[in-house]
Design a protein around this motif. Structure first.
Motif, mmCIF file in Angstrom:
data_model
loop_
_atom_site.group_PDB
_atom_site.id
_atom_site.type_symbol
_atom_site.label_atom_id
_atom_site.label_comp_id
_atom_site.label_asym_id
_atom_site.label_seq_id
_atom_site.Cartn_x
_atom_site.Cartn_y
_atom_site.Cartn_z
ATOM 1 N N HIS A 32 6.864 -5.057 -6.642
ATOM 2 C CA HIS A 32 6.948 -3.847 -6.056
ATOM 3 C C HIS A 32 6.462 -3.991 -4.655
ATOM 4 N N PRO A 33 7.337 -4.218 -3.773
ATOM 5 C CA PRO A 33 7.017 -4.469 -2.392
ATOM 6 C C PRO A 33 6.928 -3.443 -1.558
ATOM 7 N N SER A 34 7.213 -2.208 -2.032
ATOM 8 C CA SER A 34 7.181 -0.897 -1.164
ATOM 9 C C SER A 34 5.549 -0.389 -1.327
ATOM 10 N N THR A 35 5.010 -0.695 -2.468
ATOM 11 C CA THR A 35 3.743 -0.103 -2.744
ATOM 12 C C THR A 35 2.679 -1.099 -2.562
ATOM 13 N N MET A 36 2.621 -2.197 -3.469
ATOM 14 C CA MET A 36 1.721 -3.182 -3.530
ATOM 15 C C MET A 36 1.839 -4.326 -2.444
ATOM 16 N N LYS A 37 1.256 -4.137 -1.510
ATOM 17 C CA LYS A 37 1.636 -4.882 0.034
ATOM 18 C C LYS A 37 0.447 -4.753 0.925
ATOM 19 N N ASP A 38 0.485 -5.924 1.753
ATOM 20 C CA ASP A 38 -0.587 -5.808 2.950
ATOM 21 C C ASP A 38 -1.936 -5.810 2.458
ATOM 22 N N PHE A 67 -9.809 -9.835 -7.089
ATOM 23 C CA PHE A 67 -9.135 -8.796 -6.790
ATOM 24 C C PHE A 67 -8.668 -8.255 -8.506
ATOM 25 N N LYS A 68 -8.427 -7.127 -8.750
ATOM 26 C CA LYS A 68 -7.813 -6.354 -9.757
ATOM 27 C C LYS A 68 -6.457 -6.094 -9.503
ATOM 28 N N ILE A 69 -5.511 -6.358 -10.451
ATOM 29 C CA ILE A 69 -4.079 -5.954 -10.210
ATOM 30 C C ILE A 69 -4.168 -4.705 -11.231
ATOM 31 N N GLU A 70 -3.536 -3.538 -10.644
ATOM 32 C CA GLU A 70 -3.137 -2.475 -11.490
ATOM 33 C C GLU A 70 -1.745 -2.348 -11.229
ATOM 34 N N ASP A 71 -1.095 -1.407 -11.828
ATOM 35 C CA ASP A 71 0.329 -1.054 -12.040
ATOM 36 C C ASP A 71 0.777 -0.721 -10.667
ATOM 37 N N ASP A 72 -0.149 -0.163 -9.850
ATOM 38 C CA ASP A 72 0.379 0.501 -8.421
ATOM 39 C C ASP A 72 -0.258 -0.200 -7.245
ATOM 40 N N ALA A 73 -1.068 -1.124 -7.726
ATOM 41 C CA ALA A 73 -2.200 -1.577 -6.450
ATOM 42 C C ALA A 73 -2.773 -3.095 -6.759
ATOM 43 N N PHE A 74 -2.894 -3.618 -5.541
ATOM 44 C CA PHE A 74 -4.022 -4.506 -5.633
ATOM 45 C C PHE A 74 -5.433 -3.810 -5.091
ATOM 46 N N VAL A 75 -6.458 -4.112 -5.980
ATOM 47 C CA VAL A 75 -7.662 -3.595 -5.912
ATOM 48 C C VAL A 75 -8.894 -4.509 -5.345
ATOM 49 N N ASP A 76 -9.627 -4.328 -4.227
ATOM 50 C CA ASP A 76 -10.496 -5.330 -3.997
ATOM 51 C C ASP A 76 -11.775 -4.966 -4.417
ATOM 52 N N PRO A 77 -12.742 -5.847 -4.416
ATOM 53 C CA PRO A 77 -14.149 -5.536 -5.089
ATOM 54 C C PRO A 77 -14.810 -4.175 -4.859
ATOM 55 N N ALA A 78 -14.444 -3.728 -3.808
ATOM 56 C CA ALA A 78 -15.071 -2.585 -3.321
ATOM 57 C C ALA A 78 -14.494 -1.463 -3.682
ATOM 58 N N GLY A 79 -13.078 -1.428 -4.204
ATOM 59 C CA GLY A 79 -12.350 -0.351 -4.802
ATOM 60 C C GLY A 79 -11.155 0.118 -3.939
ATOM 61 N N ASN A 80 -10.895 -0.728 -2.782
ATOM 62 C CA ASN A 80 -9.945 -0.408 -1.845
ATOM 63 C C ASN A 80 -8.702 -0.914 -2.392
ATOM 64 N N ARG A 81 -7.846 -0.248 -1.973
ATOM 65 C CA ARG A 81 -6.329 -0.501 -2.483
ATOM 66 C C ARG A 81 -5.271 -1.065 -1.646
ATOM 67 N N ASN A 82 -4.417 -2.189 -2.000
ATOM 68 C CA ASN A 82 -3.313 -2.221 -1.245
ATOM 69 C C ASN A 82 -3.611 -2.642 0.251
ATOM 70 N N SER A 83 -2.905 -1.895 1.067
ATOM 71 C CA SER A 83 -3.106 -2.238 2.520
ATOM 72 C C SER A 83 -4.770 -2.146 2.719
ATOM 73 N N ASP A 84 -5.528 -1.240 2.378
ATOM 74 C CA ASP A 84 -6.935 -1.038 2.503
ATOM 75 C C ASP A 84 -7.785 -2.394 1.837
ATOM 76 N N ALA A 85 -7.222 -3.040 1.054
ATOM 77 C CA ALA A 85 -8.142 -4.035 0.278
ATOM 78 C C ALA A 85 -7.876 -5.372 0.913
ATOM 79 N N THR A 86 -9.261 -5.829 1.268
ATOM 80 C CA THR A 86 -9.719 -6.821 2.010
ATOM 81 C C THR A 86 -10.867 -7.661 1.650
ATOM 82 N N VAL A 87 -10.695 -8.824 1.445
ATOM 83 C CA VAL A 87 -12.021 -9.590 1.339
ATOM 84 C C VAL A 87 -12.048 -10.713 2.433
#
Ligand SMILES: [Cu+2]
Length: 139
Positions: A127-133, A47-67
Motif C-alpha cells: 500500500h505504497p500510496s497510503t502507508m508510507k513515510d 507501532f500498530k498496523i491497521e489496514d490503511d495506516a501505521f499508527v504510532d503510540p500517540a495515535g499519529n498515522r502514516n507520515s505523522d507517525a514518528t517515534v
C-alpha cells in the motif's frame, strides 16, 4: 481393602501430575492443557498496523507517525489489519541495514532492534500510496 489402598496410593502419586481423585474416573489422564497463546516479543515502542495506516503510540498515522528511541532499543509492529502488510524501510542512516518484514498477516508481529543512530523511514510495499513515510529516530 487391599485394592482401595493400592488405588489411593496410585492416585497420590499421579496427583503430582494432575490426577483428580474424584471417583472411578480419577485414574484417567487429565486432558492436555491448551497451548499457551504466544505473547508478543518485548519492545520499547510499538507501532500498530491497521489496514490503511501505521499508527504510532500517540495515535499519529502514516507520515505523522514518528517515534524516537535510544540506540539498542527495540521497535515492534503489531499487525491488526485484515489485509496483508509489510514494514519496509525506504531510507536508513548511513551504515545501517535496510529492513523488510515480508508479508505480515493479522496477528503477526515484526520486531527490530536498531543500533545505528539516525532516521529510518518505512512504508508498506503493498500500500505504497497510503502507508508510507512513517519515521523512527534513533538517538
Ligand atoms: Cu499495507
Amino acid at each position: 481393602m487391599k485394592r482401595r489402598v493400592f488405588l489411593t496410593n496410585v492416585c497420590s502419586f499421579i496427583a503430582v501430575f494432575g490426577c483428580s481423585s474424584d471417583g472411578p474416573t480419577g485414574n484417567n489422564p487429565p486432558p492436555p492443557p491448551p497451548p499457551p497463546s504466544t505473547p508478543p516479543p518485548a519492545a520499547d515502542v510499538v507501532f500498530k498496523i491497521e489496514d490503511d495506516a501505521f499508527v504510532d503510540p500517540a495515535g499519529n498515522r502514516n507520515s505523522d507517525a514518528t517515534v524516537t528511541i535510544n540506540a539498542g532499543q527495540t521497535v515492534r509492529w503489531d499487525q491488526t489489519g485484515s489485509n496483508v502488510h509489510t514494514v519496509t524501510s525506504t531510507s536508513e542512516p548511513s551504515g545501517a541495514s535496510s529492513f523488510d518484514s515480508g508479508n505480515l498477516s493479522n496477528g503477526q508481529y515484526f520486531t527490530l532492534t536498531l543500533t545505528t543512530t539516525g532516521t529510518y523511514v518505512f512504508y508498506c510495499t503493498l500500500h505504497p500510496s497510503t502507508m508510507k513515510d512513517s519515521t523512527i529516530i534513533v538517538q
